[in-house]
Design a protein around this motif. Sequence first.
Motif, PDB file in Angstrom:
ATOM      1  N   UNK A 229      -4.728  19.350  -7.230  1.00 21.20           N
ATOM      2  CA  UNK A 229      -4.370  19.832  -5.754  1.00 21.20           C
ATOM      3  C   UNK A 229      -5.018  18.758  -5.062  1.00 21.20           C
ATOM      4  N   UNK A 230      -4.071  18.001  -4.227  1.00 18.43           N
ATOM      5  CA  UNK A 230      -4.919  16.964  -3.430  1.00 18.43           C
ATOM      6  C   UNK A 230      -4.196  17.217  -1.977  1.00 18.43           C
ATOM      7  N   UNK A 231      -4.851  17.680  -1.033  1.00 22.04           N
ATOM      8  CA  UNK A 231      -4.112  18.236   0.350  1.00 22.04           C
ATOM      9  C   UNK A 231      -3.594  16.874   1.040  1.00 22.04           C
ATOM     10  N   UNK A 232      -2.626  17.036   1.585  1.00 19.04           N
ATOM     11  CA  UNK A 232      -1.945  15.804   2.445  1.00 19.04           C
ATOM     12  C   UNK A 232      -2.729  15.658   3.616  1.00 19.04           C
ATOM     13  N   UNK A 233      -2.612  14.420   3.918  1.00 21.15           N
ATOM     14  CA  UNK A 233      -3.371  13.924   5.317  1.00 21.15           C
ATOM     15  C   UNK A 233      -2.569  13.776   6.395  1.00 21.15           C
ATOM     16  N   UNK A 234      -3.022  14.387   7.706  1.00 24.59           N
ATOM     17  CA  UNK A 234      -2.110  14.227   8.731  1.00 24.59           C
ATOM     18  C   UNK A 234      -1.834  12.820   9.315  1.00 24.59           C
ATOM     19  N   UNK A 235      -2.933  12.202   9.034  1.00 22.50           N
ATOM     20  CA  UNK A 235      -2.474  10.682   9.452  1.00 22.50           C
ATOM     21  C   UNK A 235      -1.485   9.821   8.550  1.00 22.50           C
ATOM     22  N   UNK A 236      -1.631  10.198   7.315  1.00 20.77           N
ATOM     23  CA  UNK A 236      -0.419   9.459   6.366  1.00 20.77           C
ATOM     24  C   UNK A 236       0.856  10.047   6.817  1.00 20.77           C
ATOM     25  N   UNK A 237       1.013  11.379   6.956  1.00 17.43           N
ATOM     26  CA  UNK A 237       2.348  12.115   7.346  1.00 17.43           C
ATOM     27  C   UNK A 237       2.937  11.568   8.536  1.00 17.43           C
ATOM     28  N   UNK A 238       2.026  11.403   9.518  1.00 22.67           N
ATOM     29  CA  UNK A 238       2.464  10.975  10.873  1.00 22.67           C
ATOM     30  C   UNK A 238       2.954   9.569  10.685  1.00 22.67           C
ATOM     31  N   UNK A 239       2.172   8.512   9.806  1.00 21.20           N
ATOM     32  CA  UNK A 239       2.733   7.354   9.576  1.00 21.20           C
ATOM     33  C   UNK A 239       3.853   7.070   8.975  1.00 21.20           C
ATOM     34  N   UNK A 240       4.127   8.025   7.907  1.00 25.91           N
ATOM     35  CA  UNK A 240       5.387   8.109   7.156  1.00 25.91           C
ATOM     36  C   UNK A 240       6.478   8.406   8.010  1.00 25.91           C
ATOM     37  N   UNK A 241       6.331   9.441   8.989  1.00 22.25           N
ATOM     38  CA  UNK A 241       7.316   9.749   9.883  1.00 22.25           C
ATOM     39  C   UNK A 241       7.544   8.682  10.787  1.00 22.25           C
ATOM     40  N   UNK A 242       6.836   8.145  11.435  1.00 22.72           N
ATOM     41  CA  UNK A 242       6.780   7.110  12.397  1.00 22.72           C
ATOM     42  C   UNK A 242       7.521   5.768  11.833  1.00 22.72           C
ATOM     43  N   UNK A 243       7.078   5.380  10.607  1.00 25.80           N
ATOM     44  CA  UNK A 243       7.654   4.419  10.104  1.00 25.80           C
ATOM     45  C   UNK A 243       9.343   4.443   9.700  1.00 25.80           C
ATOM     46  N   UNK A 244       9.300   5.401   9.135  1.00 24.39           N
ATOM     47  CA  UNK A 244      10.891   5.767   8.607  1.00 24.39           C
ATOM     48  C   UNK A 244      11.853   6.135   9.916  1.00 24.39           C
ATOM     49  N   UNK A 245      11.183   6.808  10.858  1.00 23.31           N
ATOM     50  CA  UNK A 245      11.870   6.968  12.073  1.00 23.31           C
ATOM     51  C   UNK A 245      12.294   5.721  12.960  1.00 23.31           C
ATOM     52  N   UNK A 246      11.380   4.740  12.879  1.00 24.27           N
ATOM     53  CA  UNK A 246      11.561   3.333  13.616  1.00 24.27           C
ATOM     54  C   UNK A 246      12.537   2.675  12.630  1.00 24.27           C
ATOM     55  N   UNK A 247      12.349   2.699  11.499  1.00 24.35           N
ATOM     56  CA  UNK A 247      13.359   2.060  10.527  1.00 24.35           C
ATOM     57  C   UNK A 247      14.817   2.499  10.690  1.00 24.35           C
ATOM     58  N   UNK A 248      15.000   3.870  10.543  1.00 24.26           N
ATOM     59  CA  UNK A 248      16.323   4.248  10.906  1.00 24.26           C
ATOM     60  C   UNK A 248      16.948   4.079  12.272  1.00 24.26           C
ATOM     61  N   UNK A 249      16.101   3.978  13.269  1.00 23.74           N
ATOM     62  CA  UNK A 249      16.557   3.792  14.508  1.00 23.74           C
ATOM     63  C   UNK A 249      16.938   2.153  14.486  1.00 23.74           C
ATOM     64  N   UNK A 250      16.020   1.370  14.049  1.00 28.40           N
ATOM     65  CA  UNK A 250      16.539   0.211  13.887  1.00 28.40           C
ATOM     66  C   UNK A 250      17.667  -0.322  13.207  1.00 28.40           C
ATOM     67  N   UNK A 251      17.866   0.481  11.988  1.00 24.55           N
ATOM     68  CA  UNK A 251      19.251   0.166  11.099  1.00 24.55           C
ATOM     69  C   UNK A 251      20.463   0.626  12.031  1.00 24.55           C
ATOM     70  N   UNK A 252      20.260   1.541  12.646  1.00 23.62           N
ATOM     71  CA  UNK A 252      21.403   2.015  13.637  1.00 23.62           C
ATOM     72  C   UNK A 252      21.929   1.329  14.623  1.00 23.62           C
ATOM     73  N   UNK A 253      20.528   0.509  15.174  1.00 28.69           N
ATOM     74  CA  UNK A 253      20.965  -0.338  16.365  1.00 28.69           C
ATOM     75  C   UNK A 253      21.522  -1.800  15.569  1.00 28.69           C
ATOM     76  N   UNK A 254      21.039  -1.785  14.695  1.00 33.17           N
ATOM     77  CA  UNK A 254      21.671  -3.314  13.859  1.00 33.17           C
ATOM     78  C   UNK A 254      23.161  -3.028  13.810  1.00 33.17           C
ATOM     79  N   UNK A 255      23.748  -1.679  13.205  1.00 32.64           N
ATOM     80  CA  UNK A 255      25.036  -1.514  12.767  1.00 32.64           C
ATOM     81  C   UNK A 255      25.880  -1.350  14.013  1.00 32.64           C
ATOM     82  N   UNK A 256      25.484  -0.778  15.281  1.00 30.63           N
ATOM     83  CA  UNK A 256      26.216  -0.338  16.230  1.00 30.63           C
ATOM     84  C   UNK A 256      26.257  -1.173  17.329  1.00 30.63           C
ATOM     85  N   UNK A 257      25.078  -1.847  17.608  1.00 35.64           N
ATOM     86  CA  UNK A 257      24.763  -2.759  18.885  1.00 35.64           C
ATOM     87  C   UNK A 257      25.017  -4.268  18.651  1.00 35.64           C
ATOM     88  N   UNK A 258      24.958  -4.615  17.240  1.00 32.58           N
ATOM     89  CA  UNK A 258      24.910  -6.137  17.081  1.00 32.58           C
ATOM     90  C   UNK A 258      26.073  -6.468  16.178  1.00 32.58           C
TER      91      UNK A 258
END
Length: 258
Positions: A229-258
């Motif tokens: 049992x290894x407890x999750x780290x808040x910094x790691x979770x925040x980094x994953x959410x931030x990266x994947x959200x930015x990647x998702x927004x960037x992919x939508x921007x590439x598809x619909x606005x370029x």
Amino acid sequence: MMIIDKLCYNSRLRYENASEKFAFAMITLFICVMSRSIAVACIVLSVTGILTVCKGGIPVSRYLHFLTVPLAFLLMSTLAIMLHIRRTPMDFFAVPIGSWYLTSSVHSFLYALQLILTALSAVSCLYFLSFTTPMPDILEVLRKLRCPKLLIELMLLIYRFIFVLLETASAIRTSQDCRLGNRDYKTALKSFGMLGSILMIRAVSRSNQLYDAMEARCYDGTIRILSENRPPKKKVIAAIILFDTALFVFSLWRRFFL
């Protein structure tokens, strides 16, 4: 033990929370495949490579060696998409062959490049997970996600028998080499056929022995594995959410606005 397992157990990310690594790999893979963008694929390939090599401590040569295996298949499979045989040349390049041309267009080349990079970046996500997370930890994550118990047990047994078959095949191959069973092409071909037939018989025998051992240890239809049992780290979770959200927004921007 297979080289992937050796690298996995020696990784510096080995003792990080398995659910975090699983979520990052799967969400990133989904966004990459969904976007089908060269830019997104390059970002994913770079980030997962840096995490696997720099943070995980996997040797660069090993990582590149494993990437060349799917890359070879991808190059061979996309040649049919990129290359055309026509009477008129296309706008990218054209090689005359008699009255015909071996040619390609810029659109075909970019489409083939997009397929290669998307598939390779998806493989890099799976490499990140497999190079940093042992199989028992992955199965524990699947158990928490309420995957069917039968599926998890089949995965565990198949994973166990990979090592059993490799060990048996290695012992048989060593025995054949000691008896000069591979001294030329003809004998090597015959020895390979004998290895396959003997391996099948040994595999069935070992599977029966394994089941008898499980029955002797009060097997009741469920394989239980101790998990750390290894407890999750808040910094790691925040980094994953931030990266994947930015990647998702960037992919939508590439598809619909370029």
